[in-house]
Design an enzyme around this catalytic site. Structure first.
Site, mmCIF file in Angstrom:
data_model
loop_
_atom_site.group_PDB
_atom_site.id
_atom_site.type_symbol
_atom_site.label_atom_id
_atom_site.label_comp_id
_atom_site.label_asym_id
_atom_site.label_seq_id
_atom_site.Cartn_x
_atom_site.Cartn_y
_atom_site.Cartn_z
ATOM 1 C CD GLU A 88 -33.146 -42.561 63.592
ATOM 2 O OE1 GLU A 88 -33.057 -41.305 63.071
ATOM 3 O OE2 GLU A 88 -32.826 -43.607 62.485
ATOM 4 C CG ASP A 89 -31.002 -37.262 62.657
ATOM 5 O OD1 ASP A 89 -30.950 -38.302 62.284
ATOM 6 O OD2 ASP A 89 -30.840 -36.235 61.807
ATOM 7 C CG ASN A 115 -23.184 -42.812 49.772
ATOM 8 O OD1 ASN A 115 -22.368 -43.445 48.569
ATOM 9 N ND2 ASN A 115 -24.280 -42.392 49.290
ATOM 10 C CG ASP A 141 -29.485 -42.232 61.942
ATOM 11 O OD1 ASP A 141 -29.666 -42.778 60.862
ATOM 12 O OD2 ASP A 141 -29.594 -40.983 61.869
ATOM 13 C CG LEU A 142 -23.756 -42.404 59.407
ATOM 14 C CD1 LEU A 142 -22.471 -42.718 60.295
ATOM 15 C CD2 LEU A 142 -23.317 -43.255 57.957
ATOM 16 C CG ASP A 143 -26.391 -39.845 56.970
ATOM 17 O OD1 ASP A 143 -25.130 -39.562 56.739
ATOM 18 O OD2 ASP A 143 -27.033 -40.594 55.881
ATOM 19 C CB SER A 153 -27.147 -45.742 58.503
ATOM 20 O OG SER A 153 -27.244 -44.880 57.417
ATOM 21 C CB ALA A 154 -31.718 -44.871 55.487
ATOM 22 C CB SER A 155 -26.202 -43.904 54.290
ATOM 23 O OG SER A 155 -25.341 -43.373 53.148
ATOM 24 N NE ARG A 213 -28.428 -42.636 46.889
ATOM 25 C CZ ARG A 213 -27.495 -43.407 46.508
ATOM 26 N NH1 ARG A 213 -27.219 -44.160 45.500
ATOM 27 N NH2 ARG A 213 -26.527 -44.046 47.780
ATOM 28 C CB THR A 255 -23.815 -36.621 56.123
ATOM 29 O OG1 THR A 255 -24.796 -37.318 56.759
ATOM 30 C CG2 THR A 255 -22.535 -37.154 56.116
ATOM 31 C CE LYS A 310 -32.899 -45.723 59.905
ATOM 32 N NZ LYS A 310 -32.062 -44.954 60.352
ATOM 33 C CE LYS A 320 -31.425 -32.210 58.449
ATOM 34 N NZ LYS A 320 -31.454 -31.268 59.752
ATOM 35 N N GLY A 321 -33.653 -38.455 56.960
ATOM 36 C CA GLY A 321 -33.873 -40.088 57.450
ATOM 37 C C GLY A 321 -34.626 -40.677 56.019
HETATM 38 C C1 BG6 Z 1 -30.391 -41.023 55.469
HETATM 39 C C2 BG6 Z 1 -30.219 -39.573 55.370
HETATM 40 O O1 BG6 Z 1 -29.460 -41.453 56.593
HETATM 41 O O2 BG6 Z 1 -29.662 -41.911 54.346
HETATM 42 C C3 BG6 Z 1 -31.007 -39.368 54.249
HETATM 43 O O3 BG6 Z 1 -30.943 -39.003 56.429
HETATM 44 C C4 BG6 Z 1 -30.497 -40.029 52.890
HETATM 45 O O4 BG6 Z 1 -30.958 -37.781 54.032
HETATM 46 C C5 BG6 Z 1 -30.584 -41.504 53.232
HETATM 47 O O5 BG6 Z 1 -31.127 -39.773 51.627
HETATM 48 C C6 BG6 Z 1 -30.064 -42.402 52.112
HETATM 49 O O6 BG6 Z 1 -28.619 -42.090 51.971
HETATM 50 P P1 BG6 Z 1 -27.674 -42.482 50.597
HETATM 51 O O7 BG6 Z 1 -26.334 -42.128 50.951
HETATM 52 O O8 BG6 Z 1 -27.776 -43.852 50.491
HETATM 53 O O9 BG6 Z 1 -28.262 -41.590 49.493
HETATM 54 MG MG MG Z 2 -30.386 -39.430 60.619
#
Ligand code: BG6
Ligand code: MG
Length: 219
Positions: free
Chosen positions: A170-171, A119, A10-12, A115-117, A50, A18, A146, A46-47
């Site tokens: 994972e956190d 970004n 996982d990233l964040d 990662s879910a992000s 968005r 972040t 997730k 967390k996790g």
């Molecule tokens: C997860 C974070 O990795 O990504 C969440 O833990 C965040 O807090 C999610 O909402 C989505 O991220 P992003 O960057 O696409 O808004």
């Molecule tokens: Mg995380």
């Protein structure tokens, strides 16, 4: 008994911190909407994806909005968040992360991001850790968030490992659940209180070594 062939990160909260930037951006939105949003509230995001995060935030403020307005607010929050992560550099990599990524590679393990992000690429590039990964699965490549296992299942397939040959780091509880549903081993990063479903929990990747994965393979 299986051997471990791949580590999926996982990233964040695992490789970089972040959460503080997510918090500041969500707080700015809550301030504009006229309600308080605490760091404790932020733990619930967390996790979480968005849009699901926005739903939780709005429920804290007791606000109901239509889809179009929600999209607009999510985009506003992301613009603030993006501005903050654009200034990140290698100093924001969490303790022990770089060393453990390198140790995995030195031991011939495949390394993937899950990662879910949306970004993730900006963060990986700004902190300089993109070259450590054999596969990068982020929020732009998945359809289900997730605890759905999709992000990890895709990562394992891309590096050619079977689920039982993978360890997820994972956190967040939702991430541990996703790893479990994918049929993978899992190491929690943080507190054993919330991450009890992991094979074991460490406080940071600074406490991880590849040799600790040997025990996991037989569990
Ligand atoms: C997860 C974070 O990795 O990504 C969440 O833990 C965040 O807090 C999610 O909402 C989505 O991220 P992003 O960057 O696409 O808004
Ligand atoms: Mg995380």
């Amino acid at each position: 008994m299986s051997t471990i062939k791949a580590c999926l990160f996982d990233l964040d909260g695992v490789l970089v911190d972040t959460a503080k930037y997510h918090y500041l951006a969500w707080k700015q939105l809550a301030d504009e909407l006229g309600f308080d949003f605490t760091e404790q509230d932020n733990e619930r995001l967390k996790g979480v994806s968005r849009m699901a995060s926005l739903d939780i935030l709005l429920s804290i403020g007791g606000i109901e909005l239509d889809e179009a307005k929600k999209q607009e607010l999510a985009e506003r929050k992301n613009a603030w968040y993006f501005e903050m992560i654009s200034k990140m550099d290698a100093s924001e990599i969490l303790p022990g992360a770089l060393e453990f990524l390198q140790e995995c590679r030195d031991n011939g393990l495949k390394v993937a991001l899950g990662s879910a992000s949306k970004n993730a690429m900006t963060i990986l590039n700004n902190t300089g850790i993109t070259p450590y990964f054999d596969a990068i699965i982020d929020g732009t490549r998945t359809t289900a968030a997730k605890p759905d296992p999709e992000v990890f299942t895709l990562g394992a397939a891309e590096v050619g490992a079977a689920p039982e040959e993978c360890v997820v780091f994972e956190d967040a509880e939702a991430g541990i659940e996703a790893a479990r549903r994918a049929g993978m081993h899992c190491v929690g990063i943080g507190s054993a209180e919330t991450l009890g479903k992991a094979d074991f929990v460490v406080s940071s990747l600074g406490d991880m070594t590849v040799s600790r994965l040997t025990g996991i393979a037989v569990s």
